[in-house]
Design an enzyme around this catalytic site. Structure first.
Site, PDB file in Angstrom:
ATOM      1  N   THR A  63       0.820  -1.220   0.000  1.00 29.62           N
ATOM      2  CA  THR A  63       0.000   0.000   0.000  1.00 29.62           C
ATOM      3  C   THR A  63       0.851   1.267   0.000  1.00 29.62           C
ATOM      4  OG1 THR A  63      -0.149  -0.055   2.428  1.00 29.62           O
ATOM      5  CG2 THR A  63      -1.922  -1.144   1.181  1.00 29.62           C
ATOM      6  N   GLU A 123       8.545  -2.236  12.600  1.00 32.43           N
ATOM      7  CA  GLU A 123       9.666  -1.467  12.029  1.00 32.43           C
ATOM      8  C   GLU A 123      10.683  -2.364  11.358  1.00 32.43           C
ATOM      9  OE1 GLU A 123      13.775   0.422  12.226  1.00 32.43           O
ATOM     10  OE2 GLU A 123      12.999  -1.466  13.019  1.00 32.43           O
ATOM     11  N   GLU A 135       2.994   3.985   7.859  1.00 31.11           N
ATOM     12  CA  GLU A 135       1.533   3.964   7.727  1.00 31.11           C
ATOM     13  C   GLU A 135       0.906   5.127   8.486  1.00 31.11           C
ATOM     14  OE1 GLU A 135       0.424   1.764   5.393  1.00 31.11           O
ATOM     15  OE2 GLU A 135       2.611   1.554   5.379  1.00 31.11           O
TER      16      GLU A 135
END
Length: 744
Positions: free
Chosen positions: A263, A421, A430
């Site tokens: 994404t 992470e 995000e």
């Protein structure tokens, strides 16, 4: 209109207005009542509060935090990772030491794990297909903590599954130049397995570079010459010293990009657009597997072929050769091949960020963000729990003052525990995607403390130029650990320093790449950022990082025995980060010195003139617009400093707010989303990846490097001109940001 209708409308409108006021009153989250002194618009940094915080930050509490955080492995999305989410929520909601509020933000992200049924392995296979030797990459159980069922086996996250088999070659650090050098020596690379060592280029780049040359599988190991100062024997390494033991294997993400892989530029919510999982850019195109140096030695010290260059030699105690294949008189038959068995899989998992909020008393719409990631590859005592233990101690002290009603910051403070992470800065990225507009409009600065203690010798600070001054101010007031009696600043300058035309002799600040959660804040959002840690004396070790990095030996006992026995270095980082946090959140004028950018820009300009000037002149490209732009910026920065100085005599709150906004927004002025279209998230024209050899503006340096062997009319030289225009426009925009706000 009839008067009764008019009256009715007026009454109705009044009722609706009243209802709106009531609903608005109760809908807005309320902070605890601030102390009377904090409600003044002229509220400034309270030195007594600062001193109280410094005194109350407790080394023994940090030790106990670390013991709790690192007692079990907590890879992202694991049950223990979720337990730590609850631990943070409980701490930040505590009635006596908690914050105003705490909540989680959950994202559905793509992670990569090895198969629990089939272990990844490396085999030496004879000419007739017989398995002559099998390496099961994994660490020996030296302290009883490495054999737990929840210790994830060593693997290369996001490397594809596969079982490639071929002759072995040695490719040094796996850079593009390394593979080109092998090819130039006539070594056939197609169909081979490449053995590479960590360092030089990123993990994923080793596999990407290899695949370009027809290599079908990659092994990666940590050379004792790069991490242990050459020490490789069991009695020379952990648990007998801080050195990486022979079986130690560095895990890590091999994805080239940061953020959720599916994404990019969207928060990883179920409703967001997602890329095709089977065609995701940035993943290694061929199987890869990390191994320990004891296994690498069996392979590398039996290789055939010519000797590797001296710069490619390492600490395994043998002559490194290039291959392909094994020596006739070695441990394996001459025509034996290496087979790499990788059984990784991609899975969608939920991962959470935990945020704790302290509302500002005067400027609640201005945020100072302090973050640290929570997940680790195994126990993660150093990475990242040393940072989380400091974060929790700072929050305890601030929360106690908050609950007692003795302090509330001028600006809002956001404390963040980022998830996932280790898989590529996923949680922080995000978060910046979801709240992009709000964060860009309101965030003053971002403080990152990932690994708080690598070792106990000196501070290491990295950041953009405006944060240098606040770090210097903080460290001058805090005593360094140990018997020297020096401040952290004076101790720091003994280890790493530089000559400044403005300040004379000062500590050296590092720049920010993409190694931790500051990356999306600086590169994507243009927020002034920093990273703080205590580290080792680089004159005494060549270790590229602390030796047990990303291994199952990164445990609480390792920290207590070898890195920081009395936890005073952890305490020093807590005091430094805490002081910087209070100075940024409480100071009337933001302690960001934009004039420190002038020195950086002047240095970049001089490097361009000296390193690229002659080449550009040959192609009739002038640097004069860049010279003018740097001059404009210096003048604008100096002018803003004069206005700040004048305001300090009679500080009008509105005028101060305007000036602070100029200080805050300067970093944003350097963003250009079209500057590096090939680089995901990189928009800052000063701090993008630089492939050119000249230490100047990265876009210009990279473009000149690609264009130097082409003719003047080429697209490559057009790109040089474009990059020069991008830099000039950014500098002129930055200068305009600093000029008086009434001026267009």
């Amino acid at each position: 209109m009839h008067w009764t209708k008019i009256v009715g409308l007026v009454v109705g409108a009044a009722a609706l207005l009243g209802l709106g006021i009531i609903l608005g009153h109760f809908a807005i989250p309320k902070a605890a009542d601030p102390p009377a002194s904090s409600t003044s618009d002229s509220q400034d940094l309270d030195l007594e509060i600062l001193d109280t915080v410094m005194k109350q930050l407790d080394a023994s509490r940090i030790r106990e935090n670390l013991r709790e955080l690192s007692k079990e492995p907590h890879v992202a999305s694991s049950p223990r990772d979720e337990d730590l989410v609850q631990l943070l929520l409980d701490r930040w909601r505590d009635k006596d030491t908690g914050l105003d509020s705490a909540q989680t933000y959950e994202y559905e992200v793509l992670l990569s794990f090895p198969s629990p049924e089939k272990r990844n392995s490396v085999e030496v296979v004879g000419p007739n297909g017989t398995i002559l030797h099998s390496f099961q990459p994994g660490e020996k159980n030296l302290t009883g903590e490495q054999a737990r069922p929840d210790v994830v086996q060593p693997y290369a996250a996001y490397a594809p599954s596969g079982t490639p088999q071929g002759l072995l070659i040695y490719a040094n650090q796996g850079s593009e130049e390394d593979f080109n050098r092998l090819q130039a020596q006539g070594i056939k690379l197609e169909g081979t397995i490449a053995l590479t060592r960590y360092g030089g280029v990123g993990r994923g780049a080793k596999a990407i570079n290899a695949a370009k040359h027809g290599v079908i599988g990659v092994l990666v190991y940590t050379d004792p010459g790069d991490i242990n100062d050459g020490k490789s024997l069991p009695n020379e390494t952990f648990p007998n010293s801080w050195g990486l033991p022979p079986s130690g294997v560095e895990r890590g993400s091999y994805d080239e990009y940061f953020g959720d892989p599916l994404t990019p530029y969207f928060p990883a919510h179920p409703s967001s657009f997602r890329l095709d999982q089977n065609n995701t850019p940035g993943f290694p195109p061929i199987p890869a597997q990390p191994i320990g140096f004891e296994d690498a030695k069996d392979l590398l010290c039996n290789l055939n072929g010519t000797s590797a260059p001296q710069s490619w030699q390492g600490g395994l105690g043998c002559d490194y050769k290039l291959g392909p294949g094994f020596q006739p008189a070695g441990s394996f038959p001459e025509n034996s091949q290496v087979k790499v068995n990788v059984y990784n899989s991609l899975v969608l998992r939920n991962s959470s960020n935990v945020l704790g909020i302290i509302h500002g008393a005067v400027e609640p719409d201005r945020y100072v963000i302090y973050g640290n990631h929570r997940d680790s590859w195994v126990h993660g005592a150093v990475d990242p729990s040393s940072g989380t233990s400091v974060l929790l101690e700072i929050s305890r002290v601030l929360g106690t003052l908050l609950k007692k009603g003795t302090w509330r910051p001028r600006r809002s403070i956001i404390l963040a525990s980022w998830g996932a992470e280790e898989f590529g800065l996923i949680g922080s990225t995000e978060f910046t995607e979801e709240f992009l507009n709000k964060l860009q409009a309101r965030t003053v600065a971002y403080i990152n403390v990932d690994i708080s203690v690598f070792a106990n010798d000196t501070l290491r600070a990295q950041g953009t130029p405006p944060v240098q001054s606040v770090i210097f101010s903080a460290t001058k007031e805090i005593k360094a650990p140990g018997p020297s009696g020096l401040s952290i600043y004076d101790n720091w300058i003994r280890y790493t320093n530089r000559s400044s035309p403005v300040y004379s002799w000062i500590p050296s600040m590092g720049t920010l790449g993409a190694g931790s959660d500051y990356a999306p804040f600086i590169h994507f959002l243009g927020i002034s950022s920093m990273d703080l840690a205590y580290t080792y004396d680089r004159s005494k070790t060549s270790a590229r990082i602390y030796p047990t990095y990303h291994t199952a030996f990164d445990t609480f006992d390792y920290v207590e025995k070898f890195l920081d026995p009395d936890f005073t270095s952890h305490q020093a980082v807590a005091r430094t980060a805490g002081s910087v946090l209070l100075r940024l959140s409480d100071s009337f004028f933001l302690p960001l010195n934009v004039s420190d950018y002038s020195e950086t820009l002047r240095g970049f300009l001089q490097a361009a003139q000296q390193g690229l000037g002659a080449l550009l002149q040959q192609h009739r490209i002038s640097l004069e617009p860049l010279v003018t732009a740097v001059d404009k910026f210096e003048a604008a920065a100096a002018g803003l400093l004069r206005r700040i100085s004048a305001l300090q005599n009679s500080p009008d709150p509105l005028q101060v707010r305007m000036v602070n906004d100029q200080l805050m927004f300067l970093e944003r002025a350097f963003l250009n989303p079209r500057a590096f279209p090939e680089e995901r998230y990189y928009s800052h024209v000063l701090w993008a990846p630089r492939t050119g050899s000249i230490a100047t503006f990265p876009g210009l340096a990279n473009a000149c490097s690609k264009a130097q062997d082409t003719n003047s009319g080429s697209e490559a030289w057009a790109e040089v001109k474009r990059q020069l225009s991008i830099v000039v426009m950014a500098l002129e925009g930055a200068a305009a940001t600093l000029t008086p706000v009434a001026d267009l």
